[in-house]
Design a protein around this motif. Structure first.
Motif, PDB file in Angstrom:
ATOM      1  N   GLY A  60       0.738  -1.347   0.018  1.00 46.65           N
ATOM      2  CA  GLY A  60       0.120   0.030   0.069  1.00 46.65           C
ATOM      3  C   GLY A  60       0.575   1.221  -0.082  1.00 46.65           C
ATOM      4  O   GLY A  60       0.258   2.374  -0.480  1.00 46.65           O
ATOM      5  N   PRO A  67      -1.256   2.831  -3.249  1.00 43.11           N
ATOM      6  CA  PRO A  67      -2.465   3.131  -2.212  1.00 43.11           C
ATOM      7  C   PRO A  67      -3.809   2.840  -2.822  1.00 43.11           C
ATOM      8  O   PRO A  67      -4.851   2.652  -2.013  1.00 43.11           O
ATOM      9  CB  PRO A  67      -2.110   4.518  -1.867  1.00 43.11           C
ATOM     10  CG  PRO A  67      -1.324   5.040  -2.960  1.00 43.11           C
ATOM     11  CD  PRO A  67      -0.694   4.202  -3.285  1.00 43.11           C
ATOM     12  N   GLU A  68      -3.817   2.712  -4.078  1.00 45.00           N
ATOM     13  CA  GLU A  68      -5.133   2.751  -4.782  1.00 45.00           C
ATOM     14  C   GLU A  68      -5.446   1.064  -4.762  1.00 45.00           C
ATOM     15  O   GLU A  68      -6.592   0.937  -5.184  1.00 45.00           O
ATOM     16  CB  GLU A  68      -4.990   3.118  -6.240  1.00 45.00           C
ATOM     17  CG  GLU A  68      -4.215   2.462  -7.228  1.00 45.00           C
ATOM     18  CD  GLU A  68      -2.942   2.839  -7.149  1.00 45.00           C
ATOM     19  OE1 GLU A  68      -2.047   2.587  -8.251  1.00 45.00           O
ATOM     20  OE2 GLU A  68      -2.254   3.361  -6.116  1.00 45.00           O
ATOM     21  N   PHE A  69      -4.688   0.297  -4.582  1.00 45.79           N
ATOM     22  CA  PHE A  69      -4.963  -1.032  -4.249  1.00 45.79           C
ATOM     23  C   PHE A  69      -5.356  -1.135  -2.773  1.00 45.79           C
ATOM     24  O   PHE A  69      -4.763  -1.628  -1.856  1.00 45.79           O
ATOM     25  CB  PHE A  69      -3.651  -1.828  -4.731  1.00 45.79           C
ATOM     26  CG  PHE A  69      -3.503  -2.050  -6.154  1.00 45.79           C
ATOM     27  CD1 PHE A  69      -3.752  -3.332  -6.533  1.00 45.79           C
ATOM     28  CD2 PHE A  69      -3.182  -1.072  -6.806  1.00 45.79           C
ATOM     29  CE1 PHE A  69      -3.521  -3.562  -8.073  1.00 45.79           C
ATOM     30  CE2 PHE A  69      -2.857  -1.487  -8.279  1.00 45.79           C
ATOM     31  CZ  PHE A  69      -3.134  -2.668  -8.874  1.00 45.79           C
ATOM     32  N   ARG A  70      -6.512  -0.786  -2.622  1.00 45.81           N
ATOM     33  CA  ARG A  70      -6.959  -0.537  -1.211  1.00 45.81           C
ATOM     34  C   ARG A  70      -7.179  -1.713  -0.372  1.00 45.81           C
ATOM     35  O   ARG A  70      -6.937  -1.835   0.863  1.00 45.81           O
ATOM     36  CB  ARG A  70      -8.194   0.359  -1.144  1.00 45.81           C
ATOM     37  CG  ARG A  70      -9.573  -0.485  -2.064  1.00 45.81           C
ATOM     38  CD  ARG A  70     -10.649   0.389  -2.201  1.00 45.81           C
ATOM     39  NE  ARG A  70     -11.603  -0.236  -3.003  1.00 45.81           N
ATOM     40  CZ  ARG A  70     -11.852  -0.390  -4.039  1.00 45.81           C
ATOM     41  NH1 ARG A  70     -10.909   0.224  -4.830  1.00 45.81           N
ATOM     42  NH2 ARG A  70     -12.836  -0.942  -4.741  1.00 45.81           N
ATOM     43  N   ALA A  71      -7.297  -2.999  -1.047  1.00 50.82           N
ATOM     44  CA  ALA A  71      -7.510  -4.370  -0.372  1.00 50.82           C
ATOM     45  C   ALA A  71      -6.184  -4.567   0.243  1.00 50.82           C
ATOM     46  O   ALA A  71      -6.123  -4.818   1.490  1.00 50.82           O
ATOM     47  CB  ALA A  71      -8.217  -5.192  -1.069  1.00 50.82           C
ATOM     48  N   ALA A  95      -3.779  -2.745   0.774  1.00 48.54           N
ATOM     49  CA  ALA A  95      -3.318  -1.791   1.720  1.00 48.54           C
ATOM     50  C   ALA A  95      -3.993  -2.126   3.149  1.00 48.54           C
ATOM     51  O   ALA A  95      -3.078  -1.996   4.059  1.00 48.54           O
ATOM     52  CB  ALA A  95      -3.441  -0.341   1.343  1.00 48.54           C
ATOM     53  N   GLU A  96      -5.249  -2.229   2.947  1.00 48.26           N
ATOM     54  CA  GLU A  96      -5.816  -2.478   4.218  1.00 48.26           C
ATOM     55  C   GLU A  96      -5.449  -3.654   5.013  1.00 48.26           C
ATOM     56  O   GLU A  96      -5.678  -3.761   6.445  1.00 48.26           O
ATOM     57  CB  GLU A  96      -7.435  -2.646   3.825  1.00 48.26           C
ATOM     58  CG  GLU A  96      -8.281  -1.389   3.576  1.00 48.26           C
ATOM     59  CD  GLU A  96      -9.647  -1.427   3.097  1.00 48.26           C
ATOM     60  OE1 GLU A  96     -10.062  -2.401   3.069  1.00 48.26           O
ATOM     61  OE2 GLU A  96     -10.154  -0.349   2.631  1.00 48.26           O
ATOM     62  N   HIS A  97      -5.065  -4.710   4.151  1.00 50.02           N
ATOM     63  CA  HIS A  97      -4.678  -5.995   5.141  1.00 50.02           C
ATOM     64  C   HIS A  97      -3.163  -5.836   5.097  1.00 50.02           C
ATOM     65  O   HIS A  97      -2.774  -7.191   5.673  1.00 50.02           O
ATOM     66  CB  HIS A  97      -5.088  -7.281   4.175  1.00 50.02           C
ATOM     67  CG  HIS A  97      -6.527  -7.399   4.427  1.00 50.02           C
ATOM     68  ND1 HIS A  97      -7.472  -6.763   3.405  1.00 50.02           N
ATOM     69  CD2 HIS A  97      -7.265  -8.049   5.036  1.00 50.02           C
ATOM     70  CE1 HIS A  97      -8.698  -6.913   3.524  1.00 50.02           C
ATOM     71  NE2 HIS A  97      -8.717  -8.004   4.759  1.00 50.02           N
ATOM     72  N   ARG A 132      -7.721  -4.074  -7.847  1.00 51.24           N
ATOM     73  CA  ARG A 132      -7.453  -3.278  -6.493  1.00 51.24           C
ATOM     74  C   ARG A 132      -8.347  -3.698  -5.401  1.00 51.24           C
ATOM     75  O   ARG A 132      -8.067  -3.267  -4.458  1.00 51.24           O
ATOM     76  CB  ARG A 132      -7.950  -1.886  -7.090  1.00 51.24           C
ATOM     77  CG  ARG A 132      -6.759  -1.181  -8.017  1.00 51.24           C
ATOM     78  CD  ARG A 132      -7.251   0.206  -8.681  1.00 51.24           C
ATOM     79  NE  ARG A 132      -6.198   0.678  -9.285  1.00 51.24           N
ATOM     80  CZ  ARG A 132      -6.422   1.963  -9.995  1.00 51.24           C
ATOM     81  NH1 ARG A 132      -7.628   2.551 -10.129  1.00 51.24           N
ATOM     82  NH2 ARG A 132      -5.432   2.622 -10.540  1.00 51.24           N
ATOM     83  N   ALA A 133      -9.659  -4.042  -5.582  1.00 49.86           N
ATOM     84  CA  ALA A 133     -10.635  -4.357  -4.660  1.00 49.86           C
ATOM     85  C   ALA A 133     -10.631  -5.910  -4.132  1.00 49.86           C
ATOM     86  O   ALA A 133     -10.992  -6.222  -3.145  1.00 49.86           O
ATOM     87  CB  ALA A 133     -12.058  -4.505  -5.062  1.00 49.86           C
ATOM     88  N   ALA A 136      -9.443  -8.831  -1.914  1.00 47.95           N
ATOM     89  CA  ALA A 136      -8.762  -8.930  -0.477  1.00 47.95           C
ATOM     90  C   ALA A 136      -8.505 -10.270  -0.417  1.00 47.95           C
ATOM     91  O   ALA A 136      -8.630 -11.320  -1.240  1.00 47.95           O
ATOM     92  CB  ALA A 136     -10.029  -8.526   0.415  1.00 47.95           C
TER      93      ALA A 136
END
Length: 391
Positions: A136, A140-144, A146-148, A182-183, A185
């Protein structure tokens, strides 16, 4: 056999130069000719019969700077189509087939992952990529991801938890494909080993973001051009061995007999350049690649990695490389052998403990994909392991 330090010679420029490969006798390589004779014969036999293991095969094997086996058998193109009613390939007249040669290029399939991994470790060596950095931080646009908290190391070791693949080939366009990636997870907790093409796709996006260059350029400029691997590149490659009569329901797209264009449906949908598939190359070129890593990252006057970073690449569990996997490495596995397989029938193994390498390229999906069988790969590697004389 010489030590790594002894293996270097002065190329006349005052700088150390690693010996290039040469074709010579098994005895010159410190290998048993009888075992290698069995290896060559058994590989040739893989292409015989009505339902051979592969339509065609090329094997290149050796030790140190010596290629001791260089054989081709069967056909680069044996079938024009697959007939579901007879569950057999449709064969043209013999004169219309294309024989296999030692210089036939192959769709390397997942062997592409090794080149993506080397390109990544080159950036780690240069300090432009952190091995334990968060994906991320670069994307940063690869949000899943980044979130994990997925890291670069997890991509390289297939421990991100991402599923094996996504149906990118079913998306309407590149915008939809990118949105899907990008989405996406993880389906398993990061840190869990789960082999995935998505790891190398994300790594491709990271490399392209930090360098400003596309993956095909990075591979060419950083690996194949300096090593003189002139037959290795992303497709199209019109003279390549044919792969599959690609049709539903056994495949994921309806493309007919595929030759010279990447077999993998997702890599094809992405335009032929992908972190997990898309490269074409010859067995001799891959032998150069193996020899370079066995020599600590150098070949001739070129150096693509420092020895410490080659060690990082090959140390268990391996960065991109599989390490000590008997199912396709046979008796070479056990002391740090590294390599990979590809869905189209390709494989390579390099063994630092014995300074040996084995490249086995086959079009096992011609005329259509079958349940994978790596028994012949393991058998060939075992023959090579048994051929080694003095360690």
């Amino acid at each position: 056999m010489p030590t790594l330090e002894q293996a270097y010679e002065d190329g006349g420029s005052g700088e150390l130069s690693a010996p290039r490969l040469r074709v010579d006798t098994p005895e010159r390589a410190g290998l048993d000719p009888t075992e290698l004779g069995h290896l060559a014969r058994e590989v040739r036999d893989l292409t015989t019969g009505d339902r051979p293991w592969a339509a065609g095969v090329v094997v290149v094997a050796g030790r140190g700077p010596v290629i001791a086996v260089r054989e081709a058998a069967g056909w680069a193109v044996r079938y024009t189509a697959y007939d579901p009613q007879s569950d057999a390939g449709v064969e043209p007249p013999r004169a219309a087939r294309v024989p296999m040669t030692v210089d036939t290029p192959f769709d390397l399939a997942s062997l592409t992952k090794l080149f993506t991994s080397v390109a990544a470790v080159q950036q780690i060596e240069r300090g432009t990529l952190g091995i334990d950095a968060l994906v991320g931080a670069y994307l940063p646009e690869f949000r899943a991801a980044a979130e994990h908290g997925i890291t670069v190391r997890q991509l390289l070791t297939h421990t991100s938890g991402l599923r094996p693949e996504l149906p990118l080939y079913a998306c309407a366009d590149d915008t939809a494909r990118l949105a899907l990636l990008r989405a996406e997870a993880p389906v398993e907790p990061p840190g869990t080993h789960l082999y995935s093409d998505l790891n190398m796709l994300l790594l491709q996006f990271v490399l392209e973001r930090i360098t400003g260059r596309t993956l095909d350029v990075l591979v060419h400029e950083g690996i194949t051009r300096p090593l003189g691997m002139t037959a290795t590149a992303f497709g199209p490659c019109p003279d390549a061995a044919a792969t599959e009569d690609q049709r539903r329901p056994w495949a994921k797209a309806d493309r007919g007999m595929v030759r010279g264009v990447v077999h993998d449906e997702n890599a094809w949908a992405l335009g032929g350049v992908a972190g997990h598939a898309g490269l074409f190359g010859t067995a001799t070129d891959l032998a150069i690649f193996c020899r370079t890593l066995l020599a600590g990252g150098a070949y001739g006057p070129a150096r693509i990695l420092g020895p410490d970073f080659v060690e990082l690449l090959l140390t268990p569990p391996g960065l991109g490389f599989a390490v000590d996997q008997p199912w396709f490495m046979g008796e070479l596995a056990g002391r740090g052998a590294a390599g990979h397989t590809g869905f189209t029938g390709t494989s390579l193994v390099l063994d630092p403990a014995t300074d040996t390498f084995l490249v086995l390229l086959a079009n096992t999906v011609h005329p259509r994909r079958r349940p994978p069988d790596s028994g012949p790969r393991a058998a060939a590697a075992t023959r090579l392991a048994r051929a080694v004389r003095d360690a």
